[in-house]
Design a protein around this motif. Structure first.
Motif, PDB file in Angstrom:
ATOM      1  N   HIS A  43       0.853  -1.186   0.000  1.00  0.00           N
ATOM      2  CA  HIS A  43       0.000   0.000   0.000  1.00  0.00           C
ATOM      3  C   HIS A  43       0.886   1.233   0.000  1.00  0.00           C
ATOM      4  N   ILE A  44       0.321   2.324  -0.486  1.00  0.00           N
ATOM      5  CA  ILE A  44       0.918   3.633  -0.302  1.00  0.00           C
ATOM      6  C   ILE A  44       0.019   4.335   0.713  1.00  0.00           C
ATOM      7  N   VAL A  45       0.578   4.779   1.825  1.00  0.00           N
ATOM      8  CA  VAL A  45      -0.184   5.535   2.807  1.00  0.00           C
ATOM      9  C   VAL A  45      -0.061   7.004   2.412  1.00  0.00           C
ATOM     10  N   ALA A  46      -1.170   7.578   1.960  1.00  0.00           N
ATOM     11  CA  ALA A  46      -1.180   8.921   1.373  1.00  0.00           C
ATOM     12  C   ALA A  46      -0.807   9.999   2.385  1.00  0.00           C
ATOM     13  N   GLU A  47       0.023  10.935   1.909  1.00  0.00           N
ATOM     14  CA  GLU A  47       0.363  12.128   2.683  1.00  0.00           C
ATOM     15  C   GLU A  47      -0.051  13.385   1.928  1.00  0.00           C
ATOM     16  N   HIS A  48      -0.083  13.312   0.610  1.00  0.00           N
ATOM     17  CA  HIS A  48      -0.471  14.437  -0.253  1.00  0.00           C
ATOM     18  C   HIS A  48      -1.168  13.864  -1.481  1.00  0.00           C
ATOM     19  N   ILE A  49      -2.302  14.447  -1.849  1.00  0.00           N
ATOM     20  CA  ILE A  49      -3.063  13.970  -3.000  1.00  0.00           C
ATOM     21  C   ILE A  49      -3.336  15.143  -3.922  1.00  0.00           C
ATOM     22  N   GLU A  50      -3.061  14.945  -5.203  1.00  0.00           N
ATOM     23  CA  GLU A  50      -3.265  15.997  -6.196  1.00  0.00           C
ATOM     24  C   GLU A  50      -4.131  15.461  -7.328  1.00  0.00           C
ATOM     25  N   ASP A  51      -5.177  16.193  -7.658  1.00  0.00           N
ATOM     26  CA  ASP A  51      -6.037  15.845  -8.787  1.00  0.00           C
ATOM     27  C   ASP A  51      -5.393  16.401 -10.052  1.00  0.00           C
ATOM     28  N   VAL A  52      -4.933  15.524 -10.907  1.00  0.00           N
ATOM     29  CA  VAL A  52      -4.316  15.945 -12.171  1.00  0.00           C
ATOM     30  C   VAL A  52      -5.175  15.502 -13.367  1.00  0.00           C
ATOM     31  N   SER A  53      -6.488  15.426 -13.141  1.00  0.00           N
ATOM     32  CA  SER A  53      -7.423  14.998 -14.178  1.00  0.00           C
ATOM     33  C   SER A  53      -7.375  15.899 -15.410  1.00  0.00           C
ATOM     34  N   TYR A  54      -7.013  17.156 -15.218  1.00  0.00           N
ATOM     35  CA  TYR A  54      -6.925  18.075 -16.355  1.00  0.00           C
ATOM     36  C   TYR A  54      -5.976  17.548 -17.437  1.00  0.00           C
ATOM     37  N   MET A  55      -5.012  16.732 -17.052  1.00  0.00           N
ATOM     38  CA  MET A  55      -4.074  16.174 -18.030  1.00  0.00           C
ATOM     39  C   MET A  55      -4.779  15.224 -19.003  1.00  0.00           C
ATOM     40  N   LEU A  56      -5.862  14.610 -18.562  1.00  0.00           N
ATOM     41  CA  LEU A  56      -6.611  13.710 -19.441  1.00  0.00           C
ATOM     42  C   LEU A  56      -7.259  14.479 -20.579  1.00  0.00           C
ATOM     43  N   ASP A  57      -7.678  15.700 -20.310  1.00  0.00           N
ATOM     44  CA  ASP A  57      -8.306  16.514 -21.344  1.00  0.00           C
ATOM     45  C   ASP A  57      -7.355  16.768 -22.500  1.00  0.00           C
ATOM     46  N   ASP A  58      -6.062  16.838 -22.202  1.00  0.00           N
ATOM     47  CA  ASP A  58      -5.047  17.045 -23.233  1.00  0.00           C
ATOM     48  C   ASP A  58      -5.020  15.885 -24.227  1.00  0.00           C
ATOM     49  N   LEU A  59      -5.355  14.698 -23.764  1.00  0.00           N
ATOM     50  CA  LEU A  59      -5.357  13.531 -24.644  1.00  0.00           C
ATOM     51  C   LEU A  59      -6.444  13.617 -25.706  1.00  0.00           C
ATOM     52  N   LEU A  60      -7.492  14.378 -25.439  1.00  0.00           N
ATOM     53  CA  LEU A  60      -8.611  14.497 -26.368  1.00  0.00           C
ATOM     54  C   LEU A  60      -8.364  15.512 -27.465  1.00  0.00           C
TER      55      LEU A  60
END
Length: 125
Positions: A97-114
């Motif tokens: 497991h990775i025990v999260a300390e920092h979480i970043e939403d980088v979903s905007y990068m998916l839009d670049d694929l379109l």
């Protein structure tokens, strides 16, 4: 949690380590993973802990999000399609497991694929 001695041949933060290399860092090592959110689980018996499963091109990884971290990064955990997570390695009963300390939403990068290729070229300086 103490970091054990092991070969130092995995990508170090801020670089993301691929899922297929998660066996390399020792328990307690600081790592960054990134991937598409496949599963979000919040079992009633887990006392506010959330479990995420992320997928990259090499496989999947499990992320544990404790309540305090969830409260801090709630929007990313709930709505993110593509997440970048920094945390510490944990292994128990053969499960990594990775025990999260920092979480970043980088979903905007998916839009670049379109975008079409000419549109990308037009955006370049």
């Amino acid at each position: 949690m103490e970091v054990t001695n092991a070969p130092n041949n995995w990508p170090k933060p801020p670089a993301a380590i691929p899922a297929n290399m998660l066996a390399d860092p020792p328990v307690g090592a600081k790592v960054v993973v990134a991937g598409l959110v496949l599963v979000r689980q919040r079992p009633g018996t887990a006392k506010g802990v959330i479990f995420l499963t992320l997928e990259d091109e090499t496989g999947t990884c499990n992320v544990v999000v404790w309540r305090k971290i969830y409260e801090q990064y709630r929007r990313a955990v709930i709505a993110g399609r593509l997440l970048r997570v920094a945390g510490r390695m944990q292994r128990e009963a053969g499960v990594t497991h990775i025990v999260a300390e920092h979480i970043e939403d980088v979903s905007y990068m998916l839009d670049d694929l379109l975008r079409t290729e000419p549109a990308r070229a037009a955006d370049q300086p």
